[in-house]
Write an enzyme that holds these catalytic residues in place. Structure first.
Site, short mmCIF file in Angstrom:
data_model
loop_
_atom_site.label_atom_id
_atom_site.label_comp_id
_atom_site.label_asym_id
_atom_site.label_seq_id
_atom_site.Cartn_x
_atom_site.Cartn_y
_atom_site.Cartn_z
N HIS A 128 -5.32 -4.79 0.64
CA HIS A 128 -5.48 -3.63 -0.24
C HIS A 128 -5.96 -4.02 -1.63
O HIS A 128 -5.97 -3.19 -2.54
CB HIS A 128 -4.17 -2.86 -0.34
CG HIS A 128 -3.81 -2.16 0.93
ND1 HIS A 128 -4.35 -0.94 1.29
CD2 HIS A 128 -2.98 -2.52 1.95
CE1 HIS A 128 -3.86 -0.57 2.46
NE2 HIS A 128 -3.05 -1.51 2.88
N SER A 181 0.79 -1.23 0.00
CA SER A 181 0.00 0.00 0.00
C SER A 181 0.82 1.28 0.00
O SER A 181 0.29 2.34 -0.30
CB SER A 181 -0.92 0.02 1.23
OG SER A 181 -0.17 0.10 2.43
N LYS A 192 -11.59 -1.77 4.15
CA LYS A 192 -11.06 -0.92 3.09
C LYS A 192 -12.06 -0.89 1.92
O LYS A 192 -13.04 -0.18 1.99
CB LYS A 192 -9.66 -1.38 2.70
CG LYS A 192 -8.65 -1.15 3.83
CD LYS A 192 -7.25 -1.55 3.46
CE LYS A 192 -6.23 -1.10 4.49
NZ LYS A 192 -6.43 -1.66 5.84
#
Length: 413
Positions: free
Chosen positions: A226, A198, A257
């Site tokens: 991610h 990330s 996320k």
């Protein structure tokens, strides 16, 4: 007879104060900005940074990559669960916190990754720490081969296991094979790595790592936090996009996320999941996720399995922002992912840029400093989403160019 003198008292306050002072001196002291997102109009939000009431801002650094935390289906599912079963879960999974919502979400996540089973945790950090530490402890003499850029939660899991750890250079297959070939061929082994990193916004060579795992008889552990929701035809991550999910022992992901809610999980074959469920203290001894959160995550996962609109919008927004930054001469880092890192290289300057953006331009992006990234590579990390439009991007780039000129910062070559 003389009385023995007492040892000097420990000055606890001085130690605490010095620890904080060091962070200020190094420019690494973290300031948490108080914000409230505006429901239904993200990335618009309100910031409480002074004494003049809330100020409108645009959020550029959220990990809610697809704005699913604002999606009507997610909010409706959470409201329905709240009015159906109440707020909390009532305890750990083995006592009172195992609900129909939890079981349903685990089935949906197992299906997402083509695995037999899945297991929920309270966060992605906990799922990494609990699973890696438990897996490594099960095998006496286990050697874990860890990418040098792995997340702190993965490192914590390996450290907690007390196993031998060998670190390979980031995404360096030759170095990984060198370390594997030097290890005792009879020792149990595990390769732990991420799909999307990330901070540098690059992607691991999953297929090639699986080839090495097959060659040297190693387990594989892939962190897809991610990438889940973001890649693959159903949002199963990079491993789904590249057709490699079936080759991985454990796939770990997050619900906080791209799925826009909260929680972490692992997916694997039924026996591995049963082992972690039965042996991991980080799962056994903690209160389960609220069914309200689980219901929202379940709605989000189901939606993103069927819809690619959000993914396509996000990838288009990221590509546009990268192009605008490059054209403006800003030092945007090379990236093939949805993350747009802008190199600064100094913690004090990174914080200064962030402060000016917020105070003068209503732009919210937090500086990324050590230990999240190595010293000297401090940066701003932008995460444009499907609801960031072209006008917002042009305003952002204009602001960055003005600040770069004002502070006489290095521009891209």
């Amino acid at each position: 007879m003389s009385q023995e003198s007492s040892p000097p008292a420990v000055d606890y306050s001085r130690v605490f104060t010095q620890a904080i002072d060091r962070l200020h001196t190094e420019g690494r002291y973290r300031v948490f900005i108080e914000i409230l997102r505006n429901k239904g109009s993200y990335p618009n939000a309100r910031c409480f940074a002074g004494h003049n009431g809330p100020k409108p801002i645009t959020v550029w650094c959220s990990n809610d990559y697809l704005s699913m935390g604002q999606h009507p289906d997610v909010i409706a599912a959470m409201e329905e669960a709240l009015h159906d079963v109440g707020a909390g879960s009532g305890g750990t999974r083995n006592i009172g916190g195992n609900t129909h919502y939890h079981v349903g979400l685990e089935r949906e996540l197992a299906d997402l990754h083509g695995k037999e089973a899945a297991l929920l945790f309270t966060s992605g950090y906990v799922s990494n720490e609990a699973t890696l530490s438990t897996l490594a402890r099960l095998f006496p003499g286990m050697i874990v081969f860890s990418d040098e850029m792995n997340h702190a939660s993965m490192i914590a899991g390996m450290r907690h296991a007390g196993c031998e750890k060998r670190i390979f250079r980031h995404n360096d297959l030759a170095h990984l094979e060198e370390l594997l070939s030097q290890a005792d061929p009879t020792a149990p082994k595990m390769i732990a790595f991420e799909s999307v990193y990330s901070m540098d916004a690059d992607i691991a060579p999953i297929a090639a790592i699986c080839d090495l795992a097959d060659k040297y008889n190693a387990l594989t552990y892939l962190d897809e936090v991610h990438a889940v929701g973001m890649y693959g035809p159903r949002g199963g991550g990079v491993s789904e996009r590249e057709g490699q999910a079936h080759r991985l022992t454990v796939i770990e992901g997050t619900l906080g996320k791209a799925f826009g809610v909260m929680g972490g999980y692992i997916a694997a074959d039924r026996t591995v999941i049963d082992v972690i469920r039965s042996y991991a203290p980080g799962f056994i001894f903690t209160t389960s996720l609220s069914p309200v959160l689980v219901a929202g995550a379940l709605a989000s996962v189901k939606h993103l399995k069927a819809s690619s609109v959000e993914r396509e919008g996000q990838h288009a927004a990221a590509a546009m922002l990268k192009a605008m930054m490059r054209d403006a001469g800003l030092p945007v880092m090379g990236s093939t992912t949805h993350i747009v890192p802008l190199m600064v290289g100094d913690p004090v300057k990174a914080k200064k840029i962030s402060d000016i953006l917020l105070a003068e331009y209503g732009v919210y992006v937090q500086p990324i400093n050590y230990p999240t990234v190595p010293r000297g590579t401090e940066r701003l990390r932008f995460t444009p989403g499907p609801t960031h439009d072209e006008t917002m991007m042009r305003d952002l780039v204009h602001a960055l160019c003005e600040i770069w000129s004002r502070l006489e910062l290095r521009v891209a070559a």
